[in-house]
Scaffold this active site. Structure first.
Site, short mmCIF file in Angstrom:
data_model
loop_
_atom_site.label_atom_id
_atom_site.label_comp_id
_atom_site.label_asym_id
_atom_site.label_seq_id
_atom_site.Cartn_x
_atom_site.Cartn_y
_atom_site.Cartn_z
CG ASN A 198 19.65 15.34 -2.54
OD1 ASN A 198 19.37 16.50 -2.81
ND2 ASN A 198 19.55 14.87 -1.33
N PRO A 199 20.45 17.20 -5.99
CG PRO A 199 19.62 18.23 -7.91
CD PRO A 199 19.32 17.14 -6.93
CB CYS A 200 19.28 19.59 -1.82
SG CYS A 200 17.88 20.47 -2.53
CD GLU A 214 24.78 17.62 -8.34
OE1 GLU A 214 25.06 18.69 -8.90
OE2 GLU A 214 23.92 16.83 -8.75
#
Length: 167
Positions: free
Chosen positions: A2-4, A6
């Protein structure tokens, strides 16, 4: 990944989230002919990235700082739901090697088509304002692990959204 999530969101930051129900892409569920429709799924991913980018554009931001932060990075987070159910519909035992391989194929398909869609949006609408290809594709960033063909596309066209997935 989940880069959001991260990295913590910056002050006034947002991540426009959306989710795709994987059970809708299983043809002939529960039968020996059950299969995942990757072509239909890919098209939905592409349309979803465009839709989430559109949401950022039309949102009535309560504060100017929120608007500036959202436009600077254009964060979106496309994910999926229903993985366990889709695996059952495909007649795959959840904790089996075959199920893990299918989950990986689905995740990679979402990743690749999301990044391609955002690169195509950048060609049409422009890259997110803070985009720098060398920084974006270097180091240990998520994008640095993309297939080389997608990294080349991003280097050529840019990318519309700084973050794309929330899985």
């Amino acid at each position: 990944t989940n880069p959001c999530a991260e990295q913590p969101l910056p002050p006034y930051g947002c991540c426009c989230l959306g989710s795709i129900d994987l059970t809708q892409y299983v043809a002939a569920p529960f039968t020996e002919q059950a299969q995942f429709d990757f072509a239909h799924f890919a098209k939905t991913v592409e349309v979803s990235i465009r839709m989430l980018d559109n949401v950022l554009q039309v949102t009535a931001w309560p504060l100017e700082q929120q608007h500036k932060e959202a436009m600077a990075k254009r964060r979106v987070g496309l994910g999926f739901t229903g993985l366990g159910d889709a695996l059952i519909m495909l007649r795959l035992k959840y904790d089996s090697e075959e199920a893990r391989a299918m989950a990986a194929r689905i995740s990679e398909s979402m990743r690749d088509h999301a990044y391609i869609a955002s690169a195509e949006l950048a060609k049409e609408r422009g890259a997110f304002p803070l985009f720098n290809a060398d920084l974006y594709l270097s180091g240990t960033s998520f994008a640095s692990r993309l297939p080389s063909s997608i990294k080349k596309l991003i280097q050529q066209q840019g990318i519309r959204n700084s973050h794309l997935l929330s899985i």
